[in-house]
Design an enzyme around this catalytic site. Structure first.
Site, PDB file in Angstrom:
ATOM      1  N   SER A   1       0.840  -1.196   0.000  1.00 20.05           N
ATOM      2  CA  SER A   1       0.000   0.000   0.000  1.00 20.05           C
ATOM      3  C   SER A   1       0.872   1.241   0.000  1.00 20.05           C
ATOM      4  O   SER A   1       2.088   1.152   0.047  1.00 20.05           O
ATOM      5  CB  SER A   1      -0.895  -0.002   1.239  1.00 20.05           C
ATOM      6  N   LYS A   2       0.205   2.363  -0.029  1.00 16.80           N
ATOM      7  CA  LYS A   2       0.915   3.654  -0.157  1.00 16.80           C
ATOM      8  C   LYS A   2       2.053   3.818   0.829  1.00 16.80           C
ATOM      9  O   LYS A   2       3.058   4.434   0.519  1.00 16.80           O
ATOM     10  CB  LYS A   2      -0.038   4.851   0.023  1.00 16.80           C
ATOM     11  N   ARG A   3       1.854   3.262   2.027  1.00 11.45           N
ATOM     12  CA  ARG A   3       2.913   3.497   3.007  1.00 11.45           C
ATOM     13  C   ARG A   3       4.197   2.744   2.666  1.00 11.45           C
ATOM     14  O   ARG A   3       5.208   2.905   3.325  1.00 11.45           O
ATOM     15  CB  ARG A   3       2.423   3.174   4.414  1.00 11.45           C
ATOM     16  N   HIS A   4       4.138   1.894   1.633  1.00  9.96           N
ATOM     17  CA  HIS A   4       5.357   1.229   1.193  1.00  9.96           C
ATOM     18  C   HIS A   4       6.092   2.059   0.147  1.00  9.96           C
ATOM     19  O   HIS A   4       7.031   1.586  -0.471  1.00  9.96           O
ATOM     20  CB  HIS A   4       5.036  -0.140   0.605  1.00  9.96           C
ATOM     21  N   GLY A   5       5.603   3.283  -0.081  1.00  6.93           N
ATOM     22  CA  GLY A   5       6.257   4.116  -1.086  1.00  6.93           C
ATOM     23  C   GLY A   5       5.503   4.062  -2.399  1.00  6.93           C
ATOM     24  O   GLY A   5       4.268   4.048  -2.410  1.00  6.93           O
TER      25      GLY A   5
END
Length: 478
Positions: A258-262
């Site tokens: 998800s987004k928090r993985h970049g």
RNA sequence: GCCCCCAUCGUCUAGAGGCCUAGGAUAUCGCCCUUUCAAGGCGGUGACGCGGAUUCGAAUUCCGCUGGGGGCACCA
């Protein structure tokens, strides 16, 4: 989009929702569907799941279509085509959903639910606190006609819930085998919201049924939803399609990417300078491996080798290091003309140079992505003042001699193309190596004199791009 | 909490009872090649989560455990 004319009964779909840019995980699902459809002479349908009016945006739909095209994943039926099973946007299919929900209502397989959002929230909270599965408690399930009329008179707008039958649910998954679910863990779910719009589970089933979908290939996050879907197919009297739930794409920490993985969106990678064929190749390599041990594959090879039944059921972690390696491989495989076209926007200050193709070629071995281009092309720009660490190359006695000689040779030669340049360099080199200098002792002074740096593209390329005149003048300036 | 899925090097994977002192790729380390940076070549380190059971024999079958993930919405 033009489709195969040899379509058979195999019909698969890719159904993104336009609530964000095309995610890598979605792209992988799209790829699996595409590979399956194209490999089986089936039909690929693109359906837009835009039933969430809050989050769905038309501009995002456009960008998703755009990115799918960029990846080379084409479809046979979709919002931009006239297919026999359209429309292909769920928001344009309200009437179909209405007809189907009315049918279930009429048959008593669904019922209106007057519970408010607040009530439901509270019930859920209580269930969680008591350690029970937070499923709908069935309050409105057995409302009498009178009770219903009463609520209607109060002005309550009901949602419609599906009456989950009291029997176990079975279905076969092409990757996971026999699945069995108890109805106790499901609970009557919403098929039509109180505003009259169809819910996800319902619209998916109605669409898959009415669009004649034969195989549903989607992520494993839908595995438990499938129990609901099977129930709906049965209640509606439609044949249940075959299911295949592929593994999820994970971030480095092991949770769903998800987004928090970049960077997780296809256009992000596009902007970073990855080639579409790299992304396709890499995505296919997650949860799958080619029968031979060759991993660098183009789309035709993938099509030939890929078998969706060979997918591994276990999830795969996205590894940027391997993506990088693959991109450098594809950078080498791609025709230079294609590369030059794609490279332009990454090096706008160079792309108008008539030598641009040569420049790109000269730094190919250094590139991981196209966005590395400006960095490696810099030596073609204005000469830098050499730093202390590199200046010694041109200060030494032999260095000066080399530069003198280089000027001498250049002044008496034509410089038509790369071959000429190679000969010139060879000539300079030959002369001094005969006198016992090492190759680097000959060529580094030339490089430093020409660019002010001790790193850069092969000298012949430098000569050609700089041109005879400019090269000589830079050598002289020293 | 309940339900479901998954489990081989850091990562992606091969392996469908003896071919496994577990193979490949990537990453990493070393060497070679090399005008630089790269690329390339060669080599090294590195894994079957644990416990039972079945079997002459288990990475491979079965059960349990542990671990990880997903789902349980008037999101998709």
């Amino acid at each position: 989009m033009t489709g195969s004319n040899m379509q058979n009964s195999i019909r698969v779909r890719f159904a993104p929702s336009p609530t964000g840019k095309l995610h890598l995980g979605s792209a992988r699902t799209a790829l699996f569907n595409w590979l399956f459809a194209r490999g089986q002479d089936g039909t690929l349908i693109l359906r837009i799941e835009d039933t969430d009016p809050e989050r769905s945006k038309r501009s995002l739909e456009d960008s998703i279509l755009d990115d799918l095209r960029w990846l080379g994943l084409d479809w046979d039926e979709g919002p931009d085509t006239c297919g026999a099973h359209g429309p292909y946007r769920q928001r344009e299919r309200a009437e179909t959903y209405r007809v189907h929900s009315q049918r279930l209502l009429g048959e008593g397989k669904a019922y209106p639910c007057y519970c408010t959002l607040e009530e439901l929230e509270e019930k859920k909270r209580q269930a969680m606190a008591a350690g029970r599965t937070p499923i709908y408690d069935g309050t409105c399930r057995r409302l009498s006609e009178e009770e219903r009329r009463g609520r209607e008179l109060q002005g309550l707008k009901p949602a419609i819930r599906f009456r989950v039958p009291d029997h176990e649910i079975f279905f076969e998954d092409l990757l996971h085998g026999s699945m069995r679910f108890s109805p106790d863990v499901i609970g009557d779910f919403i098929i039509v919201r109180s505003d009259g719009s169809a819910g996800f589970n319902f619209s998916v089933v109605v669409d898959d049924a009415t669009m004649g979908i034969s195989h549903v290939i989607r992520g494993e996050d839908h595995l438990t939803n499938t129990a609901r879907h099977v129930l709906l197919f049965e209640a509606l009297g439609y044949a249940v399609p075959l299911y295949l739930h592929h593994s999820l794409l994970l971030g480095p920490d092991g949770s769903k990417m998800s987004k928090r993985h970049g960077a997780t969106a296809v256009p992000d990678y596009r902007e970073m300078g990855y080639l579409p064929q790299t992304l396709i190749n890499y995505l296919a390599l997650l949860s799958w491996s080619p029968p031979a041990e060759k991993e660098v594959l183009d789309k035709d090879e993938l099509l030939r080798l890929f078998d969706i039944g060979d997918l591994s059921p276990s999830p795969a972690v996205f590894d940027k290091a391997k993506l990088d390696w693959l991109n450098s491989k594809h950078l080498h495989m791609a025709p230079l003309s294609e590369l030059v076209r794609a490279a332009g926007r990454f090096a706008p200050e160079w792309s108008d140079n008539p030598h641009f193709p040569l420049m790109v070629e000269s730094v190919l071995d250094n590139l991981v992505t196209l966005s590395d281009l400006p960095r490696y092309l810099a030596p073609f720009g204005p000469a830098e003042v050499p730093t202390e660490q590199v200046a010694h190359w041109v200060r030494s006695e032999s260095g000066r001699a080399v530069v003198e000689k280089a000027i001498d040779i250049l002044e008496n030669r034509d410089l038509g193309g790369l071959e000429d340049a190679k000969q010139i360099i060879a000539e300079i080199k030959r002369d001094f190596m005969e006198k016992g200098l090492k190759a680097r002792e000959v060529l580094m002074p030339v490089r430093v004199a020409l660019t002010g740096k001790d790193k850069g593209p092969p000298l012949p390329y430098l000569l050609v791009v700089l041109g005879l005149e400019e090269s000589i003048s830079r050598l002289r300036e020293l």
